[in-house]
Write a protein that holds these residues in place. Sequence first.
Motif, PDB file in Angstrom:
ATOM      1  N   ILE A 451       1.279  -1.702  -0.182  1.00  0.00           N
ATOM      2  CA  ILE A 451       0.081   0.073  -0.125  1.00  0.00           C
ATOM      3  C   ILE A 451       0.930   1.236  -0.680  1.00  0.00           C
ATOM      4  O   ILE A 451       1.450   1.166   0.847  1.00  0.00           O
ATOM      5  N   SER A 454       2.075   4.334   2.768  1.00  0.00           N
ATOM      6  CA  SER A 454       0.697   3.561   3.710  1.00  0.00           C
ATOM      7  C   SER A 454       1.428   3.588   5.667  1.00  0.00           C
ATOM      8  O   SER A 454       1.361   2.638   6.278  1.00  0.00           O
ATOM      9  N   ILE A 462      -5.461   1.607   5.678  1.00  0.00           N
ATOM     10  CA  ILE A 462      -5.822   0.172   5.164  1.00  0.00           C
ATOM     11  C   ILE A 462      -4.178  -1.422   4.803  1.00  0.00           C
ATOM     12  O   ILE A 462      -5.149  -2.562   5.120  1.00  0.00           O
ATOM     13  N   LYS A 465      -5.735  -2.826   7.965  1.00  0.00           N
ATOM     14  CA  LYS A 465      -6.602  -3.870   8.174  1.00  0.00           C
ATOM     15  C   LYS A 465      -6.358  -4.719   7.546  1.00  0.00           C
ATOM     16  O   LYS A 465      -6.534  -5.926   8.010  1.00  0.00           O
ATOM     17  N   VAL A 530      -2.265  -1.477  -3.131  1.00  0.00           N
ATOM     18  CA  VAL A 530      -3.382  -0.223  -3.232  1.00  0.00           C
ATOM     19  C   VAL A 530      -2.068   1.233  -3.123  1.00  0.00           C
ATOM     20  O   VAL A 530      -1.260   1.316  -3.008  1.00  0.00           O
ATOM     21  N   CYS A 532      -2.486   4.599  -2.898  1.00  0.00           N
ATOM     22  CA  CYS A 532      -2.494   5.388  -2.211  1.00  0.00           C
ATOM     23  C   CYS A 532      -2.268   6.939  -1.777  1.00  0.00           C
ATOM     24  O   CYS A 532      -2.724   7.443  -1.080  1.00  0.00           O
ATOM     25  N   ILE A 583      -6.776   4.194  -4.852  1.00  0.00           N
ATOM     26  CA  ILE A 583      -7.874   5.631  -4.242  1.00  0.00           C
ATOM     27  C   ILE A 583      -7.800   6.777  -4.452  1.00  0.00           C
ATOM     28  O   ILE A 583      -6.943   7.314  -5.209  1.00  0.00           O
ATOM     29  N   GLU A 674     -10.271   4.512   8.897  1.00  0.00           N
ATOM     30  CA  GLU A 674     -11.034   3.060   8.400  1.00  0.00           C
ATOM     31  C   GLU A 674     -11.687   2.478   7.840  1.00  0.00           C
ATOM     32  O   GLU A 674     -11.800   0.929   7.446  1.00  0.00           O
ATOM     33  N   ALA A 677     -10.299   2.141   4.577  1.00  0.00           N
ATOM     34  CA  ALA A 677     -10.029   1.143   4.371  1.00  0.00           C
ATOM     35  C   ALA A 677     -11.105  -0.215   4.851  1.00  0.00           C
ATOM     36  O   ALA A 677     -10.285  -1.404   3.780  1.00  0.00           O
ATOM     37  N   ASN A 678     -11.908  -0.705   5.627  1.00  0.00           N
ATOM     38  CA  ASN A 678     -13.022  -1.269   5.335  1.00  0.00           C
ATOM     39  C   ASN A 678     -13.741  -1.210   3.929  1.00  0.00           C
ATOM     40  O   ASN A 678     -14.410  -2.707   3.141  1.00  0.00           O
ATOM     41  N   CYS A 680     -11.858  -1.361   0.825  1.00  0.00           N
ATOM     42  CA  CYS A 680     -10.328  -1.727  -0.021  1.00  0.00           C
ATOM     43  C   CYS A 680     -11.062  -3.650   1.079  1.00  0.00           C
ATOM     44  O   CYS A 680     -10.843  -4.376  -0.483  1.00  0.00           O
ATOM     45  N   TYR A 681     -10.984  -3.491   1.395  1.00  0.00           N
ATOM     46  CA  TYR A 681     -11.220  -5.041   2.312  1.00  0.00           C
ATOM     47  C   TYR A 681     -12.740  -5.589   1.684  1.00  0.00           C
ATOM     48  O   TYR A 681     -12.586  -6.598   1.182  1.00  0.00           O
TER      49      TYR A 681
END
Length: 708
Positions: A451, A454, A462, A465, A530, A532, A583, A674, A677-678, A680-681
């Motif tokens: 990522i 990060s 991210i 997570k 990712v 980002c 992102i 967060e 991040a969710n 992305c998950y």
Amino acid sequence: MSELVKKESFKHVSYLWDDQEAAKLEGDEVALLIYRSNLLGADLRLTNYGGGNTSCKASAKDPLTGENVEVMWVKGSGGDLGTLKRSGLAALYVERLHNLRKVYKGIEQEDEMVELFNHSIYDLASKAPSIDTPLHGFLPFKHIDHLHPDAAIAIAAAKDGKKITQELFKGTIGWVEWQRPGFDLGLKLKQCLDENPGIRGIMLGSHGLFTWGDTAYKSYINTLEVIETCAEYLAQNVGKKGPVFGGKKIESLSVEKRKEQAAAIAPLLRGFCSSERSMVGHFTDDERVLEFINSNDLARLAPMGTSCPDHFLRTKISPLVLDLPADQDLTDVAKLKEQLVPAFETYRKMYADYYETCKHPNSPAIRDKNPVIILYPGVGLFSFSKDKQTARVAAEFYINAINVMKGSEAISEYTSLPRQEAFNIEYWLLEEAKLQRMPKPKALSGKIALITGSAGGIGKAIAVKFAEEGAVVIVNDNDETRLAKAKDEFNQRFGKDAFVTALLDVTNDRDIDAAFNIGNLAFGGVDIVVNCAGLSISKPIQDHTDKDWDLLYDVLVKGQFKVTQYAVSVLRKQNMGGDILNIVSKNALVSGPNNAGYGSAKAAQLHLSRLNAAELGADKIRVNVVNPDAVISDSKIWEGAWAEGRAKAYGITVAELPAYYAKRTLLNEIILPEDIANACYVFVGGLLNKSTGNVLNVDGGVAMAFVR
């Protein structure tokens, strides 16, 4: 003081006993057992990770009768001596354990006896007893150590191991031939002691060492002295018969070239090893590895496999040795795959034949046919397993096996476990039951994620997570100070095996190449990338400079393009598909004042994502977009001029920005890192594996940003 006297007596093992620390535990035999166990586990020359077990016997009150009874505390199933705590011990009534001999009918009843251990449990909250419990229980000593030291196993695995043991220790160490651990082996240990009263320990053929003492300290010293004697004997004999491992056959590449070759080939090896499930890799070019893999005896010794069951269970029946020149040009991926395909097919066939030849009517189904250990002469050792820790430990165990082979060959001739015995260990029904009891893997177990940016903000959220969900992550940033703080945080939260760090400026090709190579060496490749990393500049059009424009497009657009380009080269080597997440921003879709550079760059990022999705679908590489908006928490974007520029554009103060952004959304919500991040998950967690080219808005609901 014993510490001052004894420390100088040892050259090959570490004397770590501290009299003052031990004195604090005096009177608590269990506490002294844990202290001794932790010291033994701290020296990998004494035992390997998760290997061996220790015990003590002491008086305790029976909770039902109130009478004093003899209880044995022994390391329970699983666990590691170096980190052992009281909760990791099993506690059993010694008399009840001995009474199990009355119902034991013979070796064919071995596995059934394990369940009967439960009738001997003293502490109902203790750990489940291991298969080694009777090995400790039938010996009468107060403190017992069972370890797998390389020096002792080298003798135990030597063709003349029994004779060498008798001569070296002048009859003070007994010998019990190889036998699978269990109730019967416990009886044989007691028989060996009865036939050789006064011995100080027992060598188990091909397996390990038992030593003991009437106190924790005496057991500790006895263990060190026996292993020291073995190690010194090996040291005096290595090289006497001739060059180690038959001498050097090839030269190693330079350190830099070894790393370069390893990083280039690791994703291909990982792809082959992941044909049945996603694996994580580890690489080492330890000097002990190089001495072995560059030797004349490699071709003879490697196929033999290991001797100690602990080594074997971690490293499989034998390694795969690559028949490639160390300095081969690895840029021709098609040619390299042509070379590797037959090597892996041959290995898988060998393993299938081994299973079919050795299986029993009730054997568990065949497991993964791919190798765990791969040796590349002149370069190093690769190991692949379900996660980084298991892969790293497998490599450590194979180094233990190399040490054993080196020692055995120096004093006699190395012998490995017979294949049938090895199979009986690997496909033992009790071992299978242990595997079935293991927790279900997390959604991202076996996955590797890079990522960008990060070390803070959205990128760090991210990475956190993904690590929480089982992935290993390549944490990176262009800010060295910020990256150092993130490294400390990740190490504290997840441990060293969950991540690596890389200094990465996405506008710098060398940084990008280095970051992916760090991931290749640490984990074997990458599955999720990712994009980002970002920045924001908010200015009226007449105030925008060429420098502003170039910086925005270099970081956001070109950076995304270049990182994706490098990612694709790794993903294609692995041939396992993968995920690229970009992102972007609601600004890719919504027009606003003072935003020409940033907004147009975000629009370019969004369409670049669509173009990449269209091109990479044939490779099973999914490309998707998450569009955040107004994520202020822990974000460098919102420091300084950008926040001031946006506040000015909306006619409010900087302090009013969070509430302003929340109120303009349909859900009236503040967006946090967060939340991104969710999102992305959601894309990579396994439920959307047939989705690509999508845009997921995480902005609280901005109607103008609706894609359709």
